[in-house]
Design a protein around this motif. Sequence first.
Motif, PDB file in Angstrom:
ATOM      1  N   TRP A   1       0.843  -0.952  -0.146  1.00 15.70           N
ATOM      2  CA  TRP A   1      -0.015  -0.104  -0.049  1.00 15.70           C
ATOM      3  C   TRP A   1       1.024   1.318   0.057  1.00 15.70           C
ATOM      4  O   TRP A   1       2.161   1.115   0.264  1.00 15.70           O
ATOM      5  CB  TRP A   1      -1.010   0.215   1.303  1.00 15.70           C
ATOM      6  CG  TRP A   1      -0.074   0.081   2.501  1.00 15.70           C
ATOM      7  CD1 TRP A   1       0.285  -0.904   3.205  1.00 15.70           C
ATOM      8  CD2 TRP A   1       0.054   1.392   3.154  1.00 15.70           C
ATOM      9  NE1 TRP A   1       1.094  -0.247   4.381  1.00 15.70           N
ATOM     10  CE2 TRP A   1       1.006   1.122   4.300  1.00 15.70           C
ATOM     11  CE3 TRP A   1      -0.159   2.853   2.951  1.00 15.70           C
ATOM     12  CZ2 TRP A   1       1.271   2.169   5.104  1.00 15.70           C
ATOM     13  CZ3 TRP A   1       0.247   3.813   3.648  1.00 15.70           C
ATOM     14  CH2 TRP A   1       0.652   3.492   4.912  1.00 15.70           C
TER      15      TRP A   1
ATOM     16  N   TYR B   1      -3.324   3.739  -2.583  1.00 13.86           N
ATOM     17  CA  TYR B   1      -2.948   2.610  -3.614  1.00 13.86           C
ATOM     18  C   TYR B   1      -3.031   1.356  -2.552  1.00 13.86           C
ATOM     19  O   TYR B   1      -2.277   1.238  -1.631  1.00 13.86           O
ATOM     20  CB  TYR B   1      -1.730   2.810  -4.099  1.00 13.86           C
ATOM     21  CG  TYR B   1      -1.632   3.700  -5.336  1.00 13.86           C
ATOM     22  CD1 TYR B   1      -1.480   3.316  -6.873  1.00 13.86           C
ATOM     23  CD2 TYR B   1      -1.664   5.300  -5.262  1.00 13.86           C
ATOM     24  CE1 TYR B   1      -1.392   4.203  -7.903  1.00 13.86           C
ATOM     25  CE2 TYR B   1      -1.378   5.985  -6.226  1.00 13.86           C
ATOM     26  CZ  TYR B   1      -1.599   5.498  -7.491  1.00 13.86           C
ATOM     27  OH  TYR B   1      -1.440   6.539  -8.244  1.00 13.86           O
ATOM     28  N   ASP B   2      -3.741   0.419  -3.048  1.00 11.98           N
ATOM     29  CA  ASP B   2      -3.752  -1.022  -2.493  1.00 11.98           C
ATOM     30  C   ASP B   2      -3.371  -1.997  -3.627  1.00 11.98           C
ATOM     31  O   ASP B   2      -4.054  -1.872  -4.442  1.00 11.98           O
ATOM     32  CB  ASP B   2      -4.949  -1.209  -1.691  1.00 11.98           C
ATOM     33  CG  ASP B   2      -4.982  -0.497  -0.330  1.00 11.98           C
ATOM     34  OD1 ASP B   2      -4.174  -0.675   0.502  1.00 11.98           O
ATOM     35  OD2 ASP B   2      -5.769   0.357  -0.364  1.00 11.98           O
ATOM     36  N   TRP B   3      -2.396  -2.854  -3.440  1.00 13.77           N
ATOM     37  CA  TRP B   3      -2.188  -3.892  -4.380  1.00 13.77           C
ATOM     38  C   TRP B   3      -1.938  -5.217  -4.001  1.00 13.77           C
ATOM     39  O   TRP B   3      -1.653  -5.330  -2.807  1.00 13.77           O
ATOM     40  CB  TRP B   3      -1.061  -3.440  -5.250  1.00 13.77           C
ATOM     41  CG  TRP B   3       0.332  -3.188  -4.839  1.00 13.77           C
ATOM     42  CD1 TRP B   3       1.232  -4.252  -4.523  1.00 13.77           C
ATOM     43  CD2 TRP B   3       1.028  -2.013  -4.254  1.00 13.77           C
ATOM     44  NE1 TRP B   3       2.344  -3.623  -3.992  1.00 13.77           N
ATOM     45  CE2 TRP B   3       2.082  -2.201  -3.770  1.00 13.77           C
ATOM     46  CE3 TRP B   3       0.207  -0.755  -3.887  1.00 13.77           C
ATOM     47  CZ2 TRP B   3       2.965  -1.434  -2.964  1.00 13.77           C
ATOM     48  CZ3 TRP B   3       1.045   0.217  -3.501  1.00 13.77           C
ATOM     49  CH2 TRP B   3       2.409  -0.322  -2.753  1.00 13.77           C
TER      50      TRP B   3
ATOM     51  N   ARG C   1      -3.906  -7.080  -9.257  1.00 16.16           N
ATOM     52  CA  ARG C   1      -4.846  -6.012  -9.100  1.00 16.16           C
ATOM     53  C   ARG C   1      -4.120  -4.903  -8.306  1.00 16.16           C
ATOM     54  O   ARG C   1      -3.349  -4.898  -7.456  1.00 16.16           O
ATOM     55  CB  ARG C   1      -6.036  -6.359  -8.152  1.00 16.16           C
ATOM     56  CG  ARG C   1      -6.981  -7.489  -8.928  1.00 16.16           C
ATOM     57  CD  ARG C   1      -8.163  -7.632  -8.019  1.00 16.16           C
ATOM     58  NE  ARG C   1      -9.148  -6.842  -7.991  1.00 16.16           N
ATOM     59  CZ  ARG C   1     -10.192  -6.676  -8.883  1.00 16.16           C
ATOM     60  NH1 ARG C   1     -10.432  -7.757  -9.776  1.00 16.16           N
ATOM     61  NH2 ARG C   1     -11.155  -5.807  -8.862  1.00 16.16           N
TER      62      ARG C   1
ATOM     63  N   THR D   1      -5.631  -1.142  -6.754  1.00 20.92           N
ATOM     64  CA  THR D   1      -6.954  -0.350  -6.286  1.00 20.92           C
ATOM     65  C   THR D   1      -6.354   1.166  -5.730  1.00 20.92           C
ATOM     66  O   THR D   1      -5.349   0.963  -4.977  1.00 20.92           O
ATOM     67  CB  THR D   1      -7.741  -1.114  -5.362  1.00 20.92           C
ATOM     68  OG1 THR D   1      -8.094  -2.372  -5.831  1.00 20.92           O
ATOM     69  CG2 THR D   1      -8.899  -0.114  -4.970  1.00 20.92           C
TER      70      THR D   1
ATOM     71  N   THR E   1      -7.797   4.466  -4.399  1.00 22.51           N
ATOM     72  CA  THR E   1      -9.039   5.171  -3.868  1.00 22.51           C
ATOM     73  C   THR E   1      -8.620   6.796  -3.495  1.00 22.51           C
ATOM     74  O   THR E   1      -7.723   6.975  -2.994  1.00 22.51           O
ATOM     75  CB  THR E   1      -9.457   4.541  -2.479  1.00 22.51           C
ATOM     76  OG1 THR E   1      -9.489   3.169  -2.605  1.00 22.51           O
ATOM     77  CG2 THR E   1     -10.590   4.893  -1.916  1.00 22.51           C
TER      78      THR E   1
ATOM     79  N   TRP F   1      -9.457   4.330  -9.033  1.00 25.82           N
ATOM     80  CA  TRP F   1      -9.013   3.413 -10.247  1.00 25.82           C
ATOM     81  C   TRP F   1      -8.917   2.054  -9.926  1.00 25.82           C
ATOM     82  O   TRP F   1      -8.508   1.671  -8.708  1.00 25.82           O
ATOM     83  CB  TRP F   1      -7.444   4.050 -10.748  1.00 25.82           C
ATOM     84  CG  TRP F   1      -7.368   5.261 -11.006  1.00 25.82           C
ATOM     85  CD1 TRP F   1      -7.165   6.494 -10.301  1.00 25.82           C
ATOM     86  CD2 TRP F   1      -7.436   5.892 -12.397  1.00 25.82           C
ATOM     87  NE1 TRP F   1      -7.156   7.441 -11.049  1.00 25.82           N
ATOM     88  CE2 TRP F   1      -7.203   7.322 -12.328  1.00 25.82           C
ATOM     89  CE3 TRP F   1      -7.676   5.375 -13.653  1.00 25.82           C
ATOM     90  CZ2 TRP F   1      -7.121   8.114 -13.364  1.00 25.82           C
ATOM     91  CZ3 TRP F   1      -7.428   6.106 -14.861  1.00 25.82           C
ATOM     92  CH2 TRP F   1      -7.388   7.340 -14.617  1.00 25.82           C
ATOM     93  N   LEU F   2      -8.933   1.042 -10.839  1.00 24.35           N
ATOM     94  CA  LEU F   2      -8.856  -0.170 -10.750  1.00 24.35           C
ATOM     95  C   LEU F   2      -8.106  -0.707 -11.792  1.00 24.35           C
ATOM     96  O   LEU F   2      -8.611  -0.526 -13.119  1.00 24.35           O
ATOM     97  CB  LEU F   2     -10.223  -1.001 -10.550  1.00 24.35           C
ATOM     98  CG  LEU F   2     -10.045  -2.426 -10.526  1.00 24.35           C
ATOM     99  CD1 LEU F   2      -9.216  -3.102  -9.275  1.00 24.35           C
ATOM    100  CD2 LEU F   2     -11.403  -3.143 -10.353  1.00 24.35           C
TER     101      LEU F   2
ATOM    102  N   THR G   1      -6.548  -3.959 -13.357  1.00 25.82           N
ATOM    103  CA  THR G   1      -6.515  -5.616 -13.312  1.00 25.82           C
ATOM    104  C   THR G   1      -5.518  -6.067 -14.583  1.00 25.82           C
ATOM    105  O   THR G   1      -5.759  -5.900 -15.738  1.00 25.82           O
ATOM    106  CB  THR G   1      -7.825  -6.044 -13.586  1.00 25.82           C
ATOM    107  OG1 THR G   1      -8.971  -5.606 -12.719  1.00 25.82           O
ATOM    108  CG2 THR G   1      -7.959  -7.624 -13.341  1.00 25.82           C
TER     109      THR G   1
END
Length: 143
Positions: free
Chosen positions: A49, A65-67, A73, A75, A77, A90-91, A93
């Motif tokens: 993150w 940011y989380d990955w 993925r 993500t 926020t 944003w997302l 994939t």
Amino acid sequence: MPVIRFRLDSVLEPAAVLAVLTDFSARRPKTWPSIDEKHFEVHGFGDDWAEVTEGTESAWERARYDWNAEAGRVTVTTRDSKVFGPGGGWLFTLTPAESGGTRIDVELSRHPVGVKRKVLAALLKVAAPTVLRKSFAGPLGAR
């Protein structure tokens, strides 16, 4: 809430795409044309993150940011944004492509508050996919 979806095909393998998306070193403003050094600040980070402010004078965003490398993925926020305010994000994939490289599915959502922000968000559906594809192509090795 406008949601914009588009796809990129990268010559980079998924791990390399993930590395570019999650590199919060001093190289980030040099890698991404939409980020300048003055509007780039890392507020905190861990193994999977980061919370950062990034962008330009006209359009900056503070985001978390989380990955997950295994799931492919990332993500993002939005905590705050000069243009759209908080909410959405944003997302990304990442899927290994059969011919090598990576298929990158991108989803952008915005939760605008106020008339001006809602009008801007409505315009995103028209202009954003083309502009964003161009913006991401270089850093993410898209064809």
